[in-house]
Design a protein around this motif. Structure first.
Motif, short mmCIF file in Angstrom:
data_model
loop_
_atom_site.label_atom_id
_atom_site.label_comp_id
_atom_site.label_asym_id
_atom_site.label_seq_id
_atom_site.Cartn_x
_atom_site.Cartn_y
_atom_site.Cartn_z
N THR A 141 0.85 -1.19 0.00
CA THR A 141 0.00 0.00 0.00
C THR A 141 0.89 1.24 0.00
OG1 THR A 141 -1.86 -1.04 1.14
CG2 THR A 141 -1.67 1.34 1.33
N ALA A 142 0.55 2.19 -0.87
CA ALA A 142 1.29 3.45 -0.92
C ALA A 142 0.46 4.49 -1.66
CB ALA A 142 2.65 3.26 -1.60
N ASP A 143 0.73 5.74 -1.39
CA ASP A 143 0.08 6.84 -2.11
C ASP A 143 0.99 7.24 -3.27
OD1 ASP A 143 -1.17 9.07 -3.05
OD2 ASP A 143 -0.99 10.25 -1.21
N LEU A 144 0.60 6.83 -4.49
CA LEU A 144 1.37 7.14 -5.69
C LEU A 144 0.65 8.17 -6.57
CD1 LEU A 144 2.60 3.56 -6.71
CD2 LEU A 144 3.76 5.26 -5.28
N MET A 174 -4.06 -2.11 -7.94
CA MET A 174 -4.91 -3.19 -7.45
C MET A 174 -6.09 -2.72 -6.59
SD MET A 174 -3.94 -6.05 -8.73
CE MET A 174 -2.55 -6.89 -9.49
N GLY A 175 -6.40 -1.40 -6.63
CA GLY A 175 -7.57 -0.90 -5.93
C GLY A 175 -7.35 -0.77 -4.43
N GLU A 214 -3.58 0.25 -3.32
CA GLU A 214 -2.78 -0.97 -3.28
C GLU A 214 -2.16 -1.25 -4.64
OE1 GLU A 214 -5.18 -4.13 -1.74
OE2 GLU A 214 -5.61 -3.09 0.14
N TRP A 215 -0.97 -1.86 -4.61
CA TRP A 215 -0.18 -2.05 -5.83
C TRP A 215 0.54 -3.40 -5.78
CZ3 TRP A 215 -0.70 2.15 -9.05
CH2 TRP A 215 -1.21 3.33 -8.45
#
Length: 592
Positions: free
Chosen positions: A211-214, A242-243, A252-253
């Motif tokens: 999870t990260a803020d991109l 990935m929502g 999510e990534w």
């Protein structure tokens, strides 16, 4: 120790097994599903539901929550190549190329015309809870997570399995007429001695789920971003959103990259690697899962042995390119469910189940081969133009420098590279693979016609009513209600006979055959003045039969038989067709 008797036992509660449960319930087939894990997937896994899969979910009333939770085409319909996501170096965060993909952009109109629903992006971690909830609603008490099958025997007229509840150790004997092995190949296939043929190890990959803020760097509308690094080939990777939110709001990534040593898969090392790959050394992220895994290209030598049938990853495993893995498994379950229902109801001979392998194995083998080809071609193209991780270091650095050079040479390098990278449409625009797959033999009656010509890249779908093919979609109208040709058939309706405007004799024949054989056969007429109006002329363009012809469609919306026009004895011809479809072994025995 208790005992349970059930018509069908499903082993495995992933996407394929849960889909099979829902489809069987829709056909009125009682069954038991056992899954050794306590819950559905905890990692995203597959994330693209192609157009044919969404049509299947729509047919079984499952599509609404997937559309609601998934990303629409405008938020995932491109494939992109960048040097990195961020960074302040001269070669960082540079755009290399992009291509419309999986129905997005310029492809949307073509996809929309071909089916009643569009593809959706929904990771397996969110798909499986939807399928589990509906499976439990449709068969309360029959969906058992935290239960593993510890062994089974095929006794000829039934399968007897031992199932253990993992939390308590309590065991239950389950007796079933048939068993579906949808356990990813962990136990059922190997216990039967069925060999997986192909390449067991194409390449190794490390995957990080985090999870990260991109939002500051992410380009909306991207299904997958390839990162190509000029200096270090180990920094070549790809990133997938990935929502559960989509676009810049995505939380999510998943990042795929060259394999890390097993002793370096600790959180600190992996987080550092993710930051390096993205070009964001200060990125705050939460790591959920990391794994090393091997890409395989395998197909089971058999899909059926006795009363056990394999589906999904138990029957085929392939590279993620083209996105055909999970979709193939859902389509396996769809093909198998109506056949099991027909056999269990006594409407078909057991040999109908042999057509499952005859139909699905060639399709899945080609899917695997196509995915391998697409992956190999993409890598070869990158290396050929000097952008790939296997290109010599000096050539790769020189190519990157010339690619971004503002000069006539830079212009021609970019133009050439764009033309070559656009050949990846065989991997990301393979519409004909998504909905144009067909069966040459099985539960169908060939009419001697040749399949429509297919373009080599398989990026153009050609609709046809030829037996074995998916029924073409066309919009119809009935009493002011808009519906698809796909809505004419399905689990409640059984088979449907679609006739032209002069098909009265066929409708009478269908009624006679339905009564004689005790089969659910619905006859519908499409055309001027008929019950179903061809409001846009779409059916007239694709039906291929004359106004006095007929098309017989199976419950899974594949064409089983057709007559191009009128015949002398339609009831006899139609009855013979049903015999060949539903009683393959008996028909073959009488012919010999």
């Amino acid at each position: 120790m208790g005992t349970v008797e059930v018509p069908v036992l499903i082993v495995g509660g992933g996407g394929c097994g849960l889909a099979a449960s829902n489809f069987l319930s829709d056909h009125g087939v009682d069954h038991l599903l056992v899954e050794r894990h306590a819950d559905t997937a905890h990692v995203p896994k597959a994330h693209y539901l192609n157009q044919r899969t969404m049509e299947i979910f729509r047919q079984h009333g499952l599509d609404a929550p997937m559309v609601e939770q998934g990303a629409p085409l405008e938020l995932f319909g491109k494939l992109r190549w960048l040097t990195s996501l961020a960074g302040d170096g001269p070669m960082d965060a540079r755009h290399i190329h992009e291509i419309d993909a999986f129905g997005g952009g310029s492809l949307r109109e073509r996809y929309a015309a071909a089916g009643p629903v569009l593809p959706v992006k929904l990771p397996q971690v969110r798909l499986e809870p939807i399928l589990r909830a509906t499976a439990e609603q449709r068969r309360p008490g029959r969906i058992l997570f935290g239960h593993e099958m510890t062994g089974f025997t095929d006794e000829g007229d039934r399968v007897v399995a031992e199932v253990r509840e993992r939390a308590t150790g309590e065991t239950t004997t389950v007796t079933a007429r048939y068993m579906i092995g949808a356990d990813g190949g962990r136990t059922v296939g190997s216990a039967l001695g069925i060999e997986m043929r192909g390449v067991p190890a194409l390449l190794d990959v490390t995957t990080a789920y985090f999870t990260a803020d991109l939002s500051q760097w992410w380009q909306e509308g991207t299904l997958l971003t390839h990162f190509l690094n000029a200096q270090d080939p180990d920094l070549c990777s790809n990133l997938i959103e990935m929502g559960p939110s989509w676009g810049k709001a995505c939380e999510e990534w998943v990042l795929h990259f060259p394999p890390m040593d097993a002793d370096r898969l600790d959180e600190e090392s992996v987080v550092a690697r993710v930051r390096e790959l993205l070009g964001l050394p200060e990125l705050e992220l939460t790591l959920h899962h990391v794994t090393n895994w091997t890409v395989q290209a395998l197909v089971a030598e058999r899909y059926r042995k006795g009363r056990v049938l394999l589906a999904g990853d138990s029957a085929h495993r392939q590279p993620p390119t083209v996105g055909l893995g999970l979709n193939s498994g859902i389509q396996d379950a769809h093909n198998l469910a109506w056949k099991l229902a027909a056999v269990l109801d006594g409407r078909a001979d057991d040999s109908l189940l042999d057509t499952y392998e005859a139909e699905r194995q060639p399709v899945c083998r080609l899917n695997v081969d196509w995915a391998v080809s697409a992956a190999s071609h993409h890598q070869a193209v990158l290396d050929t133009v000097g952008l790939g991780p296997h290109a010599p270091a000096q050539r790769r650095q020189r190519m990157f420098a010339s690619y971004f050079e503002q000069s006539p040479i830079g212009e021609v390098v970019r133009a050439r590279t764009a033309e070559i990278l656009d050949t990846h449409r065989a991997g990301c625009q393979a519409h004909d693979f998504e909905i144009g797959f067909h069966y040459e033999r099985g539960a169908l009656v060939p009419d001697g016609s040749e399949p429509p010509a297919r373009v080599p890249m398989r990026d153009v779908y050609q609709p046809t009513t030829r037996p074995g093919h998916r029924l073409p979609h066309a919009w119809l109208e009935q009493d002011g209600r808009r519906l698809s040709t796909h809505d004419l058939t399905g689990s409640p309706a059984g088979f449907v006979l679609i006739t032209g405007e002069r098909g009265g004799a066929w409708a009478e024949a269908a009624a006679q055959v339905a009564e004689k054989l005790s089969l659910p056969i619905r006859s519908v007429c499409i055309g001027a003045g008929a019950e179903f109006a061809d409001i846009e002329g779409g059916w007239a363009r694709v039906r291929e039969i004359a106004g006095d012809g007929a098309v017989l469609v199976r419950p899974d919306n594949h064409v089983a038989w057709r007559s191009m026009g009128a015949v002398d004895n339609p009831a006899q011809l139609l009855a013979n067709a049903f015999s060949r479809i539903l009683e393959p072994r008996l028909t073959a025995d009488s012919a010999s």
